[in-house]
Design an enzyme around this catalytic site. Structure first.
Site, PDB file in Angstrom:
ATOM      1  N   HIS A  97       0.845  -1.191   0.000  1.00 47.61           N
ATOM      2  CA  HIS A  97       0.000   0.000   0.000  1.00 47.61           C
ATOM      3  C   HIS A  97       0.884   1.246   0.000  1.00 47.61           C
ATOM      4  O   HIS A  97       1.970   1.261   0.575  1.00 47.61           O
ATOM      5  CB  HIS A  97      -0.920  -0.011   1.222  1.00 47.61           C
ATOM      6  CG  HIS A  97      -1.986   1.038   1.167  1.00 47.61           C
ATOM      7  ND1 HIS A  97      -1.745   2.352   1.524  1.00 47.61           N
ATOM      8  CD2 HIS A  97      -3.288   0.972   0.794  1.00 47.61           C
ATOM      9  CE1 HIS A  97      -2.855   3.048   1.378  1.00 47.61           C
ATOM     10  NE2 HIS A  97      -3.800   2.245   0.932  1.00 47.61           N
ATOM     11  N   GLU A 169      -4.350   1.841  -7.111  1.00 50.17           N
ATOM     12  CA  GLU A 169      -4.746   2.899  -6.189  1.00 50.17           C
ATOM     13  C   GLU A 169      -3.888   4.139  -6.457  1.00 50.17           C
ATOM     14  O   GLU A 169      -2.771   4.247  -5.931  1.00 50.17           O
ATOM     15  CB  GLU A 169      -4.574   2.446  -4.743  1.00 50.17           C
ATOM     16  CG  GLU A 169      -5.450   1.270  -4.356  1.00 50.17           C
ATOM     17  CD  GLU A 169      -5.542   1.110  -2.848  1.00 50.17           C
ATOM     18  OE1 GLU A 169      -6.662   1.040  -2.338  1.00 50.17           O
ATOM     19  OE2 GLU A 169      -4.491   1.073  -2.189  1.00 50.17           O
TER      20      GLU A 169
END
Length: 254
Positions: A97, A169
């Site tokens: 992430h 993302e």
């Protein structure tokens, strides 16, 4: 063929035991938790991973961890291994992430190591990639995604069964104040990632979209040709909010 999307959420550093229990009670009691029109997943913090896995054990929801080391055991203070994730009932690991990359020094190389380790232990590797605001503004989105995609697939033994899912993302779309990507733009990046994995592996990896997904844009995003599901943040931290998005998406795709 009707799309069967992955729809999930990571709680990040949120929820006490009581709050996790409350979420699981509501979600496990919903018919959507056993609805085969979508593959649901929830990624709680390590403090409640085992508890959430137990609470959702009779549903079809996959429970995962927010991180895992590339080693099975050893002198890695503060880390959790893929062996321990499995031992707690986890079936998936979120890897790479942008918050891990920015604040904890994760690199394309450590992401590759963690992806290989997760796959080796039979876990689903959900690997996050994305362009920064600087890369986006400079027109280098494609370059950033190619670099990160090539890295994440580089160490996996693809001759063996492997479950790897990519989450696109955009860093500029994540978090409070983030700007969600336009569905058409997101779809183009997903197509790009899929084509790259097809070139390298002979098949395309599934790609989910994450970044300011909300009740207002979830249906349009999920309906894009190359978007295979949604990875939701704060809009799904509330059980009712999560179930509402799931319901809207599966109804729109049915």
């Amino acid at each position: 063929m009707t799309k069967r999307p992955w729809i999930g959420t990571s709680w990040k550093m949120n929820k006490t035991i009581a709050e996790a229990d409350a979420f699981c009670r509501i979600v496990s009691g919903s018919s959507l938790a056993r609805d085969d029109r979508a593959q649901l997943f929830v990624i709680p913090p390590f403090t409640v991973l085992h508890r959430v896995a137990d609470a959702l054990g009779e549903t079809d929801i996959i429970v995962g961890a927010q991180n895992a080391h590339w080693k099975d055991a050893g002198a890695w203070t503060g880390e959790v291994s893929p062996v321990q994730v499995k031992d707690c009932g986890g079936r998936l690991v979120e890897i790479g992430h942008s918050e891990r990359r920015e604040h904890f020094g994760e690199t394309d190389e450590t992401v590759a190591l963690k992806t290989e380790a997760a796959v080796r232990h039979g876990l689903v590797a959900l690997v996050c990639i994305g362009d920064t605001r600087e890369e986006y503004d400079a027109g280098r989105t494609a370059e950033a995604l190619r670099r990160q995609t090539e890295a994440l697939i580089s160490r996996v033994d693809w001759s063996q069964p492997a479950k790897v899912i990519v989450a696109y993302e955009p860093v500029w779309s994540i978090g409070e104040g983030g700007t969600p990507a336009e569905p058409g733009f997101a779809n183009e990046q997903h197509a790009r990632i899929k084509e790259l994995t097809r070139e390298k592996l002979g098949f395309a990896l599934p790609v989910l979209y994450g970044g300011s997904v909300n009740p207002g844009n979830c249906v349009e995003l999920a309906g894009q040709e190359h978007i295979d599901g949604l990875f939701i943040g704060r809009s799904a931290w509330n059980a009712e909010g999560y179930l509402s998005i799931v319901s809207d998406v599966v109804s729109s795709l049915s």
